[in-house]
Design a protein around this motif. Sequence first.
Motif, PDB file in Angstrom:
ATOM      1  N   SER A  38     -76.660 -27.993   0.298  1.00  0.00           N
ATOM      2  CA  SER A  38     -75.326 -28.497   0.646  1.00  0.00           C
ATOM      3  C   SER A  38     -74.466 -27.513   1.427  1.00  0.00           C
ATOM      4  O   SER A  38     -73.294 -27.795   1.681  1.00  0.00           O
ATOM      5  N   ASP A  39     -75.022 -26.371   1.846  1.00  0.00           N
ATOM      6  CA  ASP A  39     -74.219 -25.411   2.622  1.00  0.00           C
ATOM      7  C   ASP A  39     -74.764 -25.274   4.037  1.00  0.00           C
ATOM      8  O   ASP A  39     -75.930 -25.553   4.292  1.00  0.00           O
ATOM      9  N   ILE A  40     -73.914 -24.849   4.951  1.00  0.00           N
ATOM     10  CA  ILE A  40     -74.285 -24.792   6.371  1.00  0.00           C
ATOM     11  C   ILE A  40     -75.427 -23.805   6.626  1.00  0.00           C
ATOM     12  O   ILE A  40     -76.332 -24.101   7.403  1.00  0.00           O
ATOM     13  N   PRO A 104     -68.700 -36.291  14.126  1.00  0.00           N
ATOM     14  CA  PRO A 104     -68.950 -36.990  12.864  1.00  0.00           C
ATOM     15  C   PRO A 104     -70.463 -37.163  12.711  1.00  0.00           C
ATOM     16  O   PRO A 104     -71.166 -37.324  13.702  1.00  0.00           O
ATOM     17  N   MET A 105     -70.942 -37.112  11.503  1.00  0.00           N
ATOM     18  CA  MET A 105     -72.379 -37.218  11.270  1.00  0.00           C
ATOM     19  C   MET A 105     -72.733 -38.599  10.717  1.00  0.00           C
ATOM     20  O   MET A 105     -71.875 -39.328  10.234  1.00  0.00           O
ATOM     21  N   ALA A 106     -74.008 -38.932  10.784  1.00  0.00           N
ATOM     22  CA  ALA A 106     -74.477 -40.244  10.335  1.00  0.00           C
ATOM     23  C   ALA A 106     -74.303 -40.444   8.831  1.00  0.00           C
ATOM     24  O   ALA A 106     -74.121 -41.565   8.383  1.00  0.00           O
ATOM     25  N   ARG A 107     -74.379 -39.338   8.091  1.00  0.00           N
ATOM     26  CA  ARG A 107     -74.169 -39.388   6.642  1.00  0.00           C
ATOM     27  C   ARG A 107     -73.264 -38.221   6.260  1.00  0.00           C
ATOM     28  O   ARG A 107     -73.357 -37.144   6.848  1.00  0.00           O
ATOM     29  N   PRO A 108     -72.408 -38.390   5.267  1.00  0.00           N
ATOM     30  CA  PRO A 108     -71.432 -37.345   4.937  1.00  0.00           C
ATOM     31  C   PRO A 108     -72.039 -36.013   4.515  1.00  0.00           C
ATOM     32  O   PRO A 108     -71.434 -34.969   4.714  1.00  0.00           O
ATOM     33  N   ILE A 110     -74.614 -34.496   5.806  1.00  0.00           N
ATOM     34  CA  ILE A 110     -75.182 -33.757   6.936  1.00  0.00           C
ATOM     35  C   ILE A 110     -74.103 -32.864   7.536  1.00  0.00           C
ATOM     36  O   ILE A 110     -73.054 -33.339   7.950  1.00  0.00           O
ATOM     37  N   LEU A 111     -74.395 -31.553   7.601  1.00  0.00           N
ATOM     38  CA  LEU A 111     -73.446 -30.590   8.158  1.00  0.00           C
ATOM     39  C   LEU A 111     -73.808 -30.153   9.570  1.00  0.00           C
ATOM     40  O   LEU A 111     -72.944 -29.720  10.324  1.00  0.00           O
TER      41      LEU A 111
END
Length: 125
Positions: A38-40, A104-108, A110-111
């Motif tokens: 969950s981190d970049i 903006p990404m396809a799913r929240p 995704i960073l």
Amino acid sequence: MSSVSKITRLGTTDPRMSKIVIHNGVVYLSGITDTTVSDISGQTKNVLKQVDELLAQAGTSKSNLLTAQIWLKDIQNDFKDLNQVWNDWLDPENKPVRATVQSPMARPEILVEIQVTAAAATEEK
């Protein structure tokens, strides 16, 4: 009618796209994401590992990169950490041209998404 030079498509199980297309000595990868962390920094490392694997499957490597397009969900907060991972991964003698934008990404979850093109390895004669 004109002929088209050979096009090779690999990783075609997704009904929307190929993971790899090779044409006229150029290897094109689809955009790659990862949501197992969950981190970049973790997502970037995992995406670049996939890039290495796909380039190897196509018979080339990051040393032959031509272009890179990078999309970040939050460029303000994640650009520095992305660049640190990118710089550690990149072949410093063979840097591609690169663009990085916020999107903006396809799913929240995704960073980052990364898409690259590379020269195909040539066979020695």
